[in-house]
Structures are given as structure tokens and as C-alpha cells.
Enzyme design. Structure first.
Site, PDB file in Angstrom:
ATOM      1  N   HIS A   1       0.805  -1.123   0.006  1.00 24.25           N
ATOM      2  CA  HIS A   1      -0.023   0.132  -0.014  1.00 24.25           C
ATOM      3  C   HIS A   1       0.901   1.305  -0.033  1.00 24.25           C
ATOM      4  O   HIS A   1       0.890   2.188  -0.913  1.00 24.25           O
ATOM      5  CB  HIS A   1      -0.628   0.081   1.290  1.00 24.25           C
TER       6      HIS A   1
HETATM    7  C1  BDR Z   1      -2.937   0.991   5.323  1.00 24.46           C
HETATM    8  O1  BDR Z   1      -3.253   0.530   6.667  1.00 24.46           O
HETATM    9  C2  BDR Z   1      -2.017   0.118   7.152  1.00 24.46           C
HETATM   10  O2  BDR Z   1      -2.227  -1.198   7.683  1.00 24.46           O
HETATM   11  C3  BDR Z   1      -1.119  -0.029   6.143  1.00 24.46           C
HETATM   12  O3  BDR Z   1       0.181   0.271   6.610  1.00 24.46           O
HETATM   13  C4  BDR Z   1      -1.523   0.811   4.961  1.00 24.46           C
HETATM   14  O4  BDR Z   1      -1.078   2.128   5.363  1.00 24.46           O
HETATM   15  C5  BDR Z   1      -3.611  -0.021   4.346  1.00 24.46           C
HETATM   16  O5  BDR Z   1      -5.255  -0.031   4.553  1.00 24.46           O
END
Ligand code: BDR
Ligand code: CA
Length: 309
Positions: free
Chosen positions: A239
Site C-alpha cells: 500500500h
Molecule cells: C493501510 O493500513 C495499514 O495497515 C497499512 O500500513 C496501510 O497504510 C492500508 O489500509
């Protein structure tokens, strides 16, 4: 043109860790500061993790400012189910070789913006609490921000509730303030970050780099395990590095300009990013929303940046 100056706001987090390393290994970026926020884990843990990652890659020159330990108005929700007890479970990496900057996140961002000869891109990849707090405290410095490239939200389904993505779910009021700030915003939501899934082939390619690449592959193996358990697939999305790539190589991300509103009232859909793709509301556009990712080019960029560390 020289490297683009950036500040990363993180809650490490496995993908946050990779985002930090990617920024450090990219000659196209000048990482001026890192700020930490509570999200995937509590603030002491996310701060320790950020310091450890920077120490691992030899970047103890980058100041780290600890920020908010709670969302603006809500109780903190963390994500041990995804990232483990420490926020960054998996391969053990050495303890931090330096301490956080005494200024804290908001004043570190302020000083960094004042000192930079050119406007700076903010890359928040956790809950948006620090960015909202900064905008409240220093509205006079808004003009020093070139863009906010955030990881958060979704045009489609969520990952924390059916409606909401984690970062926006945790602090929806902060996210609303950021989308309403009038600053140029690029949103890398789940629609595009799920196109950056690190399957076995990608993880093995990173492992092949050796050194930092092996650590990253180990982190992603752990992340793959939790994704398989919680979501039923084992190619965990990178992500947060997508938000870094969107600044480094904007052409990798196909975006559409649209209005995004954040749901803060309903319990059922708290933190939903309501994206007006077809412009049916007539509300003014406030974000470039990622709708497509050049997956191959993204992984090449990541590979090349980690190879330089
Ligand atoms: C986001 O949530 C976190 O767990 C990850 O680091 C990312 O930024 C994804 O939904
Ligand atoms: Ca994150």
C-alpha cells in the site's frame, strides 16, 4: 531538476517500512524528515520502528518527529492482526541507532517546510492525524506544501469495515480536514494498492538483492501470512510504497480528478471515502484519485531503489 523534497508521515507497519526504504533508495527523492503517528501500533512502537528502519539503511541523518498518539476525536484502533504485536513482526532488525527529534511531528514539519528552498511533498501513509494537526497549527505554511500524496481510502470496498480503509477509518475527522484543505491531494486507495500485491515471485526477486532486500522479503513473507489468514489471499499489497511512487514517478499512477468526501457521522460507514467518479454531485473536485497502476513499472522502481541501499 534535482531530487524532489519529501516528508514521510508513517505508522510502521510492514508496508510503511518498505515505503521508508524506497524513499531512502531513490535518487529522485530527497527525504527531509520522517514523522510518526499511532495507527498500525501505538505511537512508541511506530516511532521505534521508524527509527530502526532508518538505522538499518544508514540514514540516521533523517530527523524523526513523533506525532499524535491518538486520533483527533476517537479512540485509537490498532492493527496487530495484520502487522503483529510490535507493528513490524517478522525478521528481527537491530535496535535504533538514534533518538527521535525533540521537536515532535508538527514542529518538525513546520521547520522543514520553512527551511526548504522549494515546496515539499507530504506523503502520509498512516492515519492523517499529524497532517490535520499541522494544518491547524500552521495554516501560514500551507503554501510550502507542493502536494499531499496519501495512502488511504478506497473508491470501492474497505479493508477494516466493508466501507472503510484502515487509515481513514482510524481518524476520519483528520482525513476530512485533509481532503477539505484546498491543497493538491493524490489519493492512492485500495483500488490501486491492491494492484501492488507482492506475490511469491515479487518477494523472491527482492530477496535476490540480498541485504536489505532479504529483510524486506522477510517482512513481506510475514505480511503474506497475515493477509492470507485475514483476507484469504497471500500477495500482500504494498500500500504505502504506492504513495511514494506517485511522487517519484507520477506516470505510474493513472488518476482521475474528482470530489472525495469522508463519512464521519454514520457508525455503519465511518471512514468511507465517497468518491464522485462521474461528477454526479456537482461538488468541486478536491483529489486526484488513483484508478490504475502500472504494476510492472512499480515493482521495477521498488527493486531498483532497494538495490541502491
Ligand atoms: C493501510 O493500513 C495499514 O495497515 C497499512 O500500513 C496501510 O497504510 C492500508 O489500509
Ligand atoms: Ca501505513
Amino acid at each position: 531538476m534535482g531530487p524532489k523534497p519529501v516528508i514521510l508521515d508513517v505508522d510502521p507497519g510492514h508496508d510503511d517500512a518498505v515505503a521508508i526504504m524506497m524513499a531512502c533508495g531513490s535518487p529522485g527523492l530527497d527525504l527531509l524528515a520522517v514523522t510518526t503517528v499511532a495507527g498500525n501500533a501505538t505511537l512508541p512502537k511506530t516511532t521505534r520502528n521508524a527509527l530502526r528502519v532508518l538505522s538499518l539503511v544508514g540514514r540516521t541523518d533523517v530527523p524523526v518527529g513523533a506525532g499524535a498518539s491518538e486520533p483527533l476525536e476517537r479512540s485509537l484502533r490498532t492493527a496487530e492482526d495484520i502487522h503483529g504485536e510490535s507493528g513490524m513482526d517478522g525478521p528481527r532488525i537491530p535496535e535504533a541507532a538514534f533518538e527521535p527529534d525533540e521537536r515532535g511531528a508538527v514542529e518538525l514539519i513546520a521547520d522543514t517546510l520553512k527551511e526548504s528552498p522549494e515546496p515539499v511533498a507530504l506523503i502520509p501513509v498512516g492515519p492523517l492525524t499529524n497532517v490535520a494537526a499541522f494544518l491547524r497549527a500552521h495554516p501560514e505554511l500551507k503554501g510550502r506544501i507542493s502536494r499531499i500524496s496519501l495512502m488511504g481510502g478506497s473508491m470501492g470496498l474497505g479493508n477494516t469495515t466493508p466501507a472503510a480503509e484502515f487509515n481513514v477509518y482510524v481518524d476520519p475527522e483528520a482525513a476530512r480536514e485533509v481532503f477539505e484543505s484546498g491543497l493538491p491531494v493524490t489519493m492512492s486507495g485500495l483500488d490501486v494498492t491492491h494492484q501492488a500485491g507482492a506475490g511469491r515471485a515479487e518477494r523472491d526477486r527482492l530477496r535476490g538483492i540480498g541485504g536489505v532486500g532479504e529483510v524486506v522479503a522477510g517482512f513481506l513473507d510475514f505480511f503474506a501470512g497475515t493477509y492470507e489468514r485475514v483476507f484469504g489471499f497471500d500477495a500482500p499489497p504494498l500500500h504505502d510504497p504506492v504513495a511514494v511512487a506517485a511522487v517519484l514517478e507520477p506516470g505510474l499512477l493513472r488518476t482521475r480528478l474528482m470530489n472525495v468526501e469522508v463519512e464521519c457521522e454514520s457508525d455503519l460507514t465511518r471512514g468511507e471515502t465517497v468518491c464522485d467518479l462521474h461528477g454526479v454531485t456537482g461538488r468541486p473536485p478536491n483529489a486526484e484519485v488513483g484508478v490504475g497502476l502500472d504494476r510492472e513499472a512499480f515493482f521495477d522502481l521498488l527493486h531498483d531503489s532497494l538495490k541502491r541501499l
